[in-house]
Design an enzyme around this catalytic site. Structure first.
Site, PDB file in Angstrom:
ATOM      1  CG  HIS A  40       3.858  -2.718   8.077  1.00  9.14           C
ATOM      2  ND1 HIS A  40       3.537  -4.061   8.006  1.00  9.14           N
ATOM      3  CD2 HIS A  40       3.435  -2.169   6.902  1.00  9.14           C
ATOM      4  CE1 HIS A  40       2.940  -4.310   6.866  1.00  9.14           C
ATOM      5  NE2 HIS A  40       2.867  -3.175   6.173  1.00  9.14           N
ATOM      6  CB  SER A  42       2.427  -4.555   2.993  1.00 11.95           C
ATOM      7  OG  SER A  42       1.407  -4.123   3.863  1.00 11.95           O
ATOM      8  CD  GLN A  43      -2.553  -3.061  -0.285  1.00 12.07           C
ATOM      9  OE1 GLN A  43      -3.396  -2.847   0.590  1.00 12.07           O
ATOM     10  NE2 GLN A  43      -2.516  -2.334  -1.405  1.00 12.07           N
ATOM     11  CG  ASP A  91       3.342  -4.344  11.548  1.00  8.23           C
ATOM     12  OD1 ASP A  91       2.829  -3.213  11.534  1.00  8.23           O
ATOM     13  OD2 ASP A  91       3.343  -5.095  10.561  1.00  8.23           O
ATOM     14  CG  MET A 122      -1.827   1.175   1.377  1.00  8.25           C
ATOM     15  SD  MET A 122      -2.769   1.145   2.922  1.00  8.25           S
ATOM     16  CE  MET A 122      -1.493   1.625   4.103  1.00  8.25           C
TER      17      MET A 122
END
Length: 380
Positions: free
Chosen positions: A358, A161-162, A282, A88
């Site tokens: 993160h 991540s995503q 995170d 993202m």
């Protein structure tokens, strides 16, 4: 011959008639005359022979070099390619993604690396990480990968991540060409129970977050807001499953067991290795244990546990922490809805913890890439 060029033999055929004389001056004059009229003397003749030898030698060198290059290319092309999907707020061609690709290529000279994009315009690609329909994006990506010849024999994949759960969605739904090893960094495999925080300067993120908060399970949000499509509220699981959007679908978390897609389990279980990376500090992904298929325990479950005197052991206990249901206690694992249990029982899942916030990867990625990327095609 019809062309302007004449062969040596043809030129000799047009030479004037000469007598075979013993007089040295006559022979010398004859030689000079022949050289002048025919355009070739012994010196030129020897030069032609030398030139022919040079051509043959150069041809041999070129042929040898071509064979060496062919062998080298075959060796290079035998390296399993790598596909990466950014997270993202990032783009497929950002400096960070370019730098990562460069470092991988230094580790594995000749490796083919493809960075997935939703749009070749970096600005549009970045926006697609917030706004869009994830299911449609995965269809688009599947077509994109299928059209790349270098990937036709399969590839390793890394999701940031995503991008990690999106790649898992590709594996479960398509997987043609197939993924061999899948590494996900800080991905939200069991969704998020709080929408990702935004930097104060990230207007695009903040607008999307506010819109999602107003009605995360509304039809509009589930069709248009990327983060809403993997929002898993432990206190509204029925709404989450009813939405039928991206995450409940690829997790086979559906209200009707008969509607589960059995091919998802077959496809995910075909992976050689699934590496799940969690960031210990995170605060962006809530809960962070989602990277390991962990999720927050619903309030009703906690109440029932307290009434019965039982209690689930949290993965990371402590003051002001919420209890987490680890992967092995998830229904999707116990009943093997997506193939996780098959992978785990074959020793095909690695759980890795990295220090930092993160996506503050540091050097944590290097050992993983060294072990699970750059193998030979056809090798396990």
């Amino acid at each position: 011959m019809q062309s302007g060029r004449t062969s040596v033999g043809a030129r000799f055929a047009r030479a004037p008639n000469v007598c075979l004389c013993n007089n040295i001056f006559t022979r010398r004059a004859l030689y000079i005359n022949l050289s002048h009229n025919i355009g070739i003397g012994w010196y030129q003749y020897n030069n032609l022979k030398a030139s022919a030898s040079t051509v043959i030698m150069l041809s041999s060198i070129v042929l040898f070099a071509s064979l060496v290059n062919l062998v080298s290319s075959a060796a290079v092309n035998n390296i399993r390619p790598l596909v990466i999907w950014h997270g993202m707020g990032d783009t497929y061609a950002s400096p960070g993604m370019d730098s990562f690709q460069s470092e991988v290529k230094e580790m594995y000279p000749g490796i083919f690396v493809h960075s997935i994009y939703i749009d070749e315009d970096p600005n549009v690609d970045q926006r697609a990480g917030f706004y869009g329909n994830v299911n449609q994006q995965i269809v688009q990506v599947a077509q994109q990968l299928a059209e790349i010849p270098e990937l036709s024999r399969g590839f390793d994949a890394i999701g940031f991540s995503q991008g990690g759960q999106f790649l898992r969605g590709y594996v479960e739904r398509n997987n043609s060409p197939p993924v061999h090893n899948l590494i996900t960094f800080g991905s939200q495999h069991m969704g998020v129970s709080s929408l990702p925080a935004c930097n104060t300067w990230d207007l695009l993120c903040r607008v999307a977050r506010r819109a999602a908060n107003r009605g995360v399970y509304s039809e509009w949000a589930q069709d248009n807001l990327v983060q809403a499509q993997y929002f898993r509220d432990p206190h509204r699981l029925s709404q989450y499953m009813e939405s039928g959007s991206f995450l409940p679908d690829i997790n086979n978390e559906v209200l009707l067991p008969s509607s589960r897609n059995l091919s998802y389990a077959d496809n995910l279980a075909s992976l050689n290795k699934l590496v799940l990376v969690l960031f210990l500090q995170d605060k962006t992904v809530v809960p962070k244990e989602s990277a390991w298929f962990g999720s927050e325990q619903p309030i009703e479950d906690i109440t029932m546990d307290q009434a019965s005197g039982s209690h689930q052991t949290p993965m990371f206990g402590g003051v002001n922490t919420k209890d987490i249901i680890p992967m092995h206690l998830q229904n999707l694992y116990k009943e093997d809805w997506i193939g996780l249990r098959q992978l785990d029982e074959r020793g095909r899942i690695d759980f890795v913890a990295c220090q930092g916030e993160h996506m503050h990867i540091g050097d944590c990625w290097k050992d993983l890439v060294a072990e699970w990327v750059g193998g030979s095609l056809g090798a396990d």
